[in-house]
Design a protein around this motif. Structure first.
Motif, mmCIF file in Angstrom:
data_model
loop_
_atom_site.group_PDB
_atom_site.id
_atom_site.type_symbol
_atom_site.label_atom_id
_atom_site.label_comp_id
_atom_site.label_asym_id
_atom_site.label_seq_id
_atom_site.Cartn_x
_atom_site.Cartn_y
_atom_site.Cartn_z
ATOM 1 N N MET A 53 0.841 -1.148 -0.075
ATOM 2 C CA MET A 53 -0.037 -0.146 -0.094
ATOM 3 C C MET A 53 0.722 1.355 -0.075
ATOM 4 O O MET A 53 0.352 2.319 -0.704
ATOM 5 N N MET A 54 2.034 1.333 0.703
ATOM 6 C CA MET A 54 2.933 2.445 0.858
ATOM 7 C C MET A 54 3.720 2.558 -0.364
ATOM 8 O O MET A 54 3.856 3.639 -0.811
ATOM 9 N N LYS A 55 4.136 1.609 -1.317
ATOM 10 C CA LYS A 55 4.622 1.803 -2.345
ATOM 11 C C LYS A 55 3.611 2.447 -3.327
ATOM 12 O O LYS A 55 4.088 3.432 -4.176
ATOM 13 N N ILE A 56 2.484 2.005 -3.561
ATOM 14 C CA ILE A 56 1.328 2.810 -4.334
ATOM 15 C C ILE A 56 1.131 4.144 -3.841
ATOM 16 O O ILE A 56 1.189 5.047 -4.926
ATOM 17 N N PHE A 57 1.086 4.404 -2.633
ATOM 18 C CA PHE A 57 0.579 5.737 -2.247
ATOM 19 C C PHE A 57 1.783 6.465 -2.357
ATOM 20 O O PHE A 57 1.680 7.791 -2.718
ATOM 21 N N THR A 58 3.213 6.316 -2.275
ATOM 22 C CA THR A 58 4.141 7.209 -2.164
ATOM 23 C C THR A 58 4.562 7.192 -4.048
ATOM 24 O O THR A 58 5.314 8.210 -4.291
ATOM 25 N N ASP A 59 4.260 6.252 -4.853
ATOM 26 C CA ASP A 59 4.503 6.441 -6.166
ATOM 27 C C ASP A 59 3.393 7.400 -6.734
ATOM 28 O O ASP A 59 3.660 8.053 -7.563
ATOM 29 N N GLU A 60 2.183 7.350 -6.174
ATOM 30 C CA GLU A 60 1.056 8.091 -6.986
ATOM 31 C C GLU A 60 0.844 9.549 -6.033
ATOM 32 O O GLU A 60 0.240 10.648 -6.607
ATOM 33 N N LEU A 61 1.316 9.752 -4.679
ATOM 34 C CA LEU A 61 1.284 10.592 -3.905
ATOM 35 C C LEU A 61 -0.124 11.457 -4.090
ATOM 36 O O LEU A 61 -0.234 12.692 -4.442
ATOM 37 N N PRO A 62 -1.117 10.816 -3.522
ATOM 38 C CA PRO A 62 -2.510 11.622 -3.049
ATOM 39 C C PRO A 62 -2.443 12.541 -1.969
ATOM 40 O O PRO A 62 -3.412 13.445 -1.901
ATOM 41 N N ALA A 63 -1.326 12.454 -1.091
ATOM 42 C CA ALA A 63 -1.295 13.233 -0.093
ATOM 43 C C ALA A 63 0.456 13.477 0.255
ATOM 44 O O ALA A 63 0.960 12.574 -0.095
ATOM 45 N N ILE A 64 0.573 14.382 0.565
ATOM 46 C CA ILE A 64 2.096 14.762 1.131
ATOM 47 C C ILE A 64 2.208 15.138 2.434
ATOM 48 O O ILE A 64 1.551 15.968 3.062
ATOM 49 N N SER A 65 2.870 14.364 3.391
ATOM 50 C CA SER A 65 2.984 14.457 4.696
ATOM 51 C C SER A 65 3.700 15.616 5.133
ATOM 52 O O SER A 65 4.658 15.741 4.608
#
Length: 212
Positions: free
Chosen positions: A164-176
């Motif tokens: 999930m984190m790979k998908i999240f950080t590849d597509e960047l729906p949000a930036i912490s």
């Protein structure tokens, strides 16, 4: 969302796409998209300047102002907007923004369901379904999240979080931007107190504490 997930070990950390601060990389990406810096230092193409909006709420105005200033120094002609206090509790006003919106959300494992497709606020659910305010949707992320909620084996769960984190950080729906820390102070004579995840309870092993 990402940093507090370190509890799941190196598998998660190794799957995260890292983005070092480097304005040259952002300029290269903008150039690839057809934008170049004008003599005034801002990105533009044949249709004009690239001028996205950055919106925030009144209580986060200082934070948003700092972000807008930094982005402008990097060449982005940011339109900084503050949502009026009267609209800050209006669910539609908080999710119908054209570009970027800063807000606070949960962190750690508890934040993972908030990025599923089912959590997208929409007109047909009166904008109240969930916190996926950017409207990001990934069928594979949804599938992994569903598997995660029904998996008991810790190793399998760690693998699902890593994917999930790979998908999240590849597509960047949000930036912490930052992670809120929760400090706990206790006497040095108290033994058995152990670290917990952000969503955890520091007293989970209270029966093992010993004062000596």
């Amino acid at each position: 969302i990402i940093s507090p997930l370190s509890q799941w070990g190196p598998a998660v950390d190794g799957s995260i796409q890292k983005y070092p601060y480097d304005p040259r990389l952002s300029e290269r990406s903008m150039n690839d998209a057809g934008f170049v810096k004008n003599p005034d230092g801002f990105y533009a193409n044949a249709r004009g300047r690239f001028s996205p909006e950055l919106k925030t709420t009144v209580d986060r105005e200082d934070e948003g102002s700092v972000m807008a200033s930094g982005l402008k120094r990097a060449g982005f002609d940011i339109n900084f907007a503050v949502l009026p206090a009267a609209l800050s509790i209006d669910p539609e006003a908080r999710v119908t923004f054209p570009a970027m919106f800063t807000s606070i959300t949960s962190q750690g494992e508890g934040s993972l369901p908030g990025f599923t497709t089912a959590q997208i606020p929409k007109a047909d659910n009166n904008w109240r379904t969930g916190n996926n305010r950017g409207g990001w949707s990934s069928p594979e992320y949804d599938r992994l999240m569903e598997a995660f909620t029904s998996t008991l084996d810790p190793k399998e769960r760690a693998t699902e979080v890593a994917q999930m984190m790979k998908i999240f950080t590849d597509e960047l729906p949000a930036i912490s931007l930052l992670f809120l820390a929760q400090p706990y102070a206790y006497a040095s004579a108290l033994h058995g107190v152990l670290p917990v995840a952000p969503e955890g309870d520091i007293t989970w092993n209270l029966h093992e504490w010993e004062y000596r």
